[in-house]
Design a protein around this motif. Structure first.
Motif, PDB file in Angstrom:
ATOM      1  N   THR A  11       0.830  -1.197   0.000  1.00 18.90           N
ATOM      2  CA  THR A  11       0.000   0.000   0.000  1.00 18.90           C
ATOM      3  C   THR A  11       0.865   1.249   0.000  1.00 18.90           C
ATOM      4  O   THR A  11       1.948   1.273   0.570  1.00 18.90           O
ATOM      5  N   THR A  12       0.367   2.282  -0.662  1.00 16.72           N
ATOM      6  CA  THR A  12       1.034   3.574  -0.662  1.00 16.72           C
ATOM      7  C   THR A  12       0.156   4.548   0.101  1.00 16.72           C
ATOM      8  O   THR A  12      -1.014   4.717  -0.239  1.00 16.72           O
ATOM      9  N   PRO A  13       0.687   5.185   1.147  1.00 21.10           N
ATOM     10  CA  PRO A  13      -0.132   6.133   1.904  1.00 21.10           C
ATOM     11  C   PRO A  13      -0.532   7.323   1.038  1.00 21.10           C
ATOM     12  O   PRO A  13       0.235   7.782   0.189  1.00 21.10           O
ATOM     13  N   GLY A  14      -1.752   7.817   1.255  1.00 13.57           N
ATOM     14  CA  GLY A  14      -2.239   8.953   0.491  1.00 13.57           C
ATOM     15  C   GLY A  14      -1.721  10.280   1.004  1.00 13.57           C
ATOM     16  O   GLY A  14      -1.803  11.294   0.319  1.00 13.57           O
ATOM     17  N   SER A  15      -1.175  10.263   2.204  1.00 10.05           N
ATOM     18  CA  SER A  15      -0.695  11.485   2.833  1.00 10.05           C
ATOM     19  C   SER A  15       0.477  11.151   3.743  1.00 10.05           C
ATOM     20  O   SER A  15       0.540  10.060   4.315  1.00 10.05           O
ATOM     21  N   SER A  78       7.512  11.727  -7.944  1.00  9.46           N
ATOM     22  CA  SER A  78       8.670  11.449  -8.803  1.00  9.46           C
ATOM     23  C   SER A  78       9.143  10.008  -8.655  1.00  9.46           C
ATOM     24  O   SER A  78      10.161   9.643  -9.225  1.00  9.46           O
ATOM     25  N   GLY A  79       8.413   9.221  -7.883  1.00 16.36           N
ATOM     26  CA  GLY A  79       8.779   7.822  -7.740  1.00 16.36           C
ATOM     27  C   GLY A  79       9.846   7.575  -6.691  1.00 16.36           C
ATOM     28  O   GLY A  79      10.443   6.521  -6.645  1.00 16.36           O
ATOM     29  N   GLY A  80      10.082   8.561  -5.828  1.00 16.46           N
ATOM     30  CA  GLY A  80      11.114   8.415  -4.803  1.00 16.46           C
ATOM     31  C   GLY A  80      10.628   7.749  -3.545  1.00 16.46           C
ATOM     32  O   GLY A  80      11.366   7.644  -2.575  1.00 16.46           O
TER      33      GLY A  80
END
Length: 82
Positions: A11-15, A78-80
């Motif tokens: 999962t990627t956090p939204g904030s 930026s994908g970092g």
């Protein structure tokens, strides 16, 4: 089997605030700053010192409530991200 950890690698956090503990949330940063400025005035009654404290708190707010989330968002775009 699904990953039970909501902050796991899938999962990627939204904030950026989803990654921070309760004491590092915007509401706690603002309340702490207001408390420090208020105590400075109530204890010292020196407007020039309280103004200095307020300027430092304002810089702290700018850094943690504006610049840091913007830098995190840009890093994610930026994908970092991790």
């Amino acid at each position: 089997m699904p990953n039970p950890d909501p902050s796991g690698p899938d999962t990627t956090p939204g904030s950026v605030w989803e990654l921070k503990p309760w004491w590092c949330q915007p509401w706690s940063i603002v309340l702490t700053g207001l408390f420090i400025v208020g105590v400075s005035w109530l204890v010292l009654h020196l407007w020039w010192l309280t103004t200095g404290v307020a300027v430092v708190i304002g810089a702290w707010w700018w850094l943690f409530l504006v610049l840091m989330p913007a830098a995190w968002k840009q890093s994610q775009a930026s994908g970092g991200g991790a």
